[in-house]
Design a protein around this motif. Structure first.
Motif, mmCIF file in Angstrom:
data_model
loop_
_atom_site.group_PDB
_atom_site.id
_atom_site.type_symbol
_atom_site.label_atom_id
_atom_site.label_comp_id
_atom_site.label_asym_id
_atom_site.label_seq_id
_atom_site.Cartn_x
_atom_site.Cartn_y
_atom_site.Cartn_z
ATOM 1 N N LEU A 91 86.123 58.428 91.726
ATOM 2 C CA LEU A 91 85.828 57.066 90.992
ATOM 3 C C LEU A 91 85.195 56.336 91.531
ATOM 4 N N LEU A 92 85.707 55.962 92.908
ATOM 5 C CA LEU A 92 85.046 55.003 93.903
ATOM 6 C C LEU A 92 84.375 55.577 94.733
ATOM 7 N N SER A 93 84.579 56.622 95.212
ATOM 8 C CA SER A 93 83.681 57.315 96.586
ATOM 9 C C SER A 93 82.379 57.725 96.038
ATOM 10 N N PHE A 94 82.363 58.162 94.922
ATOM 11 C CA PHE A 94 80.985 58.651 94.259
ATOM 12 C C PHE A 94 79.676 57.558 93.948
ATOM 13 N N ARG A 95 80.442 56.278 94.228
ATOM 14 C CA ARG A 95 79.517 55.165 94.019
ATOM 15 C C ARG A 95 78.307 55.152 95.000
ATOM 16 N N LYS A 96 77.050 55.127 94.585
ATOM 17 C CA LYS A 96 75.812 55.276 95.466
ATOM 18 C C LYS A 96 76.102 53.797 96.481
ATOM 19 N N LYS A 97 76.325 52.593 95.997
ATOM 20 C CA LYS A 97 76.426 51.647 97.059
ATOM 21 C C LYS A 97 77.690 51.566 97.788
ATOM 22 N N HIS A 98 78.020 51.899 99.107
ATOM 23 C CA HIS A 98 79.156 52.096 99.715
ATOM 24 C C HIS A 98 79.704 50.937 99.759
ATOM 25 N N GLY A 99 81.161 50.605 99.561
ATOM 26 C CA GLY A 99 81.714 49.293 99.734
ATOM 27 C C GLY A 99 83.201 49.400 100.611
#
Length: 409
Positions: A281-289
Motif C-alpha cells: 500500500l506504501l511501497s507501490f507508490r510511484k513517488k518514493h518517500g
C-alpha cells in the motif's frame, strides 16, 4: 550478543522472544492474547501435545507480555510473547462514523490511482484491489440505493407514456437491488474496516510526522527489542507483523538492524516474519518517500532471515509480492516469500467459511492448524511462536516463491 547456540534439554527449554505488531485493530493486546489462548488450546487438543498460553502482564506502557510453554517431540520450549502496543494511536484515528469512512474511501481510491498503487495492484495482485474498492463502492451503492428509487418514484408521475413508466420502475428496481446487495455483503468484505486502513495508509505515505506519535513509537519499539534481546539472550528472537502491522514491523526491523547491524547475518538468531503483508500500500507508490527510505536499509543485509507468508486466496494481502523489488539491486532471496498453503493446513469446513466471509482468511495466519504436522515445513502459527525449532531451521529447505498473479515479462 544474542545467544544462538543453546542446546534444548529437559532442564533447559528452547527459549524464544517474540515481538508482535498487530494490524490496524483497536482491540489491542486483549484480542491477541485471547487468540493465543484459544489457538494454542486448539492446537494442543488436535495434536495431543501440550502448549499453554499464560496470563497477560504489563511491561511498561509499551508492552503487554505473556509466556507460552510447550512440550512437544524434540524438547520443551518457552516463549516470552511481547505485544508491542500501538492501538492507542489506532483509536485516535478510528472514526466511528462508517458513512464518513465510506465517503472518504472515494478520495482514498482516487489517491491510490494517482499514486500508481491501484493500477499496479490490479496487475500484480488483483484480489486485494477488491478490498481497495470496497469502501468507495459501498458509498456509491448506498447513494444509488437511495437516489435511483427517488428518481423512479418521481418518474412514475412525470415520465410520459408506458416507456417512461417502465424506465421509472427499472430505476426503482436497480436502486433497490444495489441497496440490498451492498447491505447483504457488508460482513463479507468489511468495507468500514478496510476504509479506515486506506485512510491511515494515505496519511502514513505523506511523511514520518503525518501521524502524530507514530515515529516516536516505532523508535520505542526498536529500542525495546534491542534491550530485551541483549538482556534475555534467547535462542531465537522473532519480530512478527500481521496485516497492516507488517508495514510498521518492516520499519521497526530495519531500525533494529541499523542499531545492531551484527544481527543481520545468516547465523543470527534474530528473525523477521511478515504475515499477510500489506506493505505494498506504501511501497507501490510511484513517488518514493520516507517508507522506501526505511526499507532501503535491508539492502545491506542480504542474508537476514526475513520470512514473508501470504496466501493467494487471501484477498486482503499482496500475495507473494517482494516489497523490496523497488531497490536497484534487491537481495536475491530476502525476503523469502512463502505460500501459507491454507488448503493444506486448515479443515475444509474452515476454508469454506472463509471463502464466503472473505476477510476471515486474512486471520488464518493467527489460527491453529486443523492438521498440525510437526515434522514438516508447512506454515504453523503455533509452532512459529511456541515450537522448539527456529523459524530459520523449519523453513530452511523451502525456496522463495514467485509472484502468483503477476505475469512474468
Amino acid at each position: 550478543m544474542i545467544r544462538g547456540d543453546m542446546q534444548e534439554t529437559e532442564t533447559q527449554p528452547f527459549r524464544r522472544q517474540v515481538f508482535f505488531i498487530s494490524g490496524y485493530d483497536p482491540r489491542g493486546a486483549l484480542f491477541l492474547h485471547k487468540n493465543c489462548v484459544t489457538e494454542t488450546d486448539k492446537w494442543s487438543e488436535t495434536s495431543g501435545y501440550p502448549v499453554k498460553t499464560g496470563p497477560r502482564k504489563n511491561i511498561g506502557k509499551l508492552v503487554r507480555r505473556w509466556v507460552i510453554t510447550s512440550d512437544i517431540p524434540g524438547g520443551p520450549a518457552e516463549t516470552n510473547f511481547d505485544f508491542l502496543q500501538w492501538d492507542d494511536i489506532i483509536r485516535a484515528h478510528w472514526d466511528k462514523r462508517n458513512w464518513l469512512v465510506y465517503l472518504q474511501g472515494i478520495g482514498v481510491l482516487w489517491r491510490l490511482f494517482l499514486d500508481g498503487v491501484f493500477t499496479r495492484t490490479i496487475r500484480d495482485s488483483w484480489p486485494i484491489s477488491t478490498v481497495m474498492v470496497a469502501p468507495a463502492a459501498t458509498a456509491i451503492l448506498h447513494g444509488l440505493g437511495v437516489l435511483l428509487p427517488l428518481i423512479g418514484l418521481i418518474g412514475l408521475y412525470f415520465f410520459p407514456g408506458i416507456i417512461g413508466k417502465v424506465i421509472a420502475l427499472a430505476l426503482i428496481g436497480i436502486g433497490a437491488y444495489a441497496f440490498w446487495w451492498i447491505r447483504k455483503n457488508m460482513d463479507r468484505y468489511r468495507p468500514e474496516w478496510n476504509g479506515r486502513i486506506g485512510v491511515f495508509a494515505n496519511k502514513m505515505a505523506i511523511s514520518r510526522d503525518s501521524v502524530p506519535g507514530l515515529d516516536e513509537r516505532l523508535n520505542q519499539m526498536a529500542d525495546h527489542i534491542v534491550a530485551s534481546i541483549e538482556e534475555g539472550k534467547p535462542d531465537e528472537a522473532l519480530i512478527i507483523g500481521h496485516s497492516f502491522g507488517t508495514t510498521l514491523a518492516t520499519i521497526v526491523a530495519a531500525r533494529v538492524l541499523e542499531r545492531r547491524p551484527e544481527w543481520g547475518g545468516k547465523d543470527s538468531p534474530l528473525g523477521f516474519v511478515t504475515l499477510g503483508q500489506t506493505q505494498s500500500l506504501l511501497s507501490f507508490r510511484k513517488k518514493h518517500g520516507w517508507y522506501h527510505e526505511e526499507l532501503s536499509r535491508f539492502a545491506k543485509f542480504p542474508d537476514f532471515n526475513w520470512l514473508d507468508f501470504s496466501s493467494p486466496p487471501d484477498g486482503a494481502c499482496f500475495a507473494l509480492i517482494n516489497v523490496l523489488d523497488f531497490l536497484p539491486n534487491p537481495p536475491k532471496s530476502m525476503p523469502k516469500m512463502l505460500n501459507a498453503q491454507f488448503h493444506k493446513i486448515h479443515t475444509e469446513e474452515h476454508m469454506n467459511e472463509a471463502r464466503y466471509f472473505r476477510m476471515l482468511m486474512h486471520f488464518f495466519y493467527l489460527h491453529a492448524n486443523g492438521h498440525p504436522q510437526i515434522g514438516t515445513d508447512l506454515y504453523d502459527f503455533v509452532l512459529l511462536i511456541a515450537g522448539n525449532q527456529s523459524a530459520r531451521q523449519r523453513y530452511a529447505a523451502r525456496q522463495s516463491g514467485k509472484p502468483y498473479f503477476k505475469k512474468e515479462k
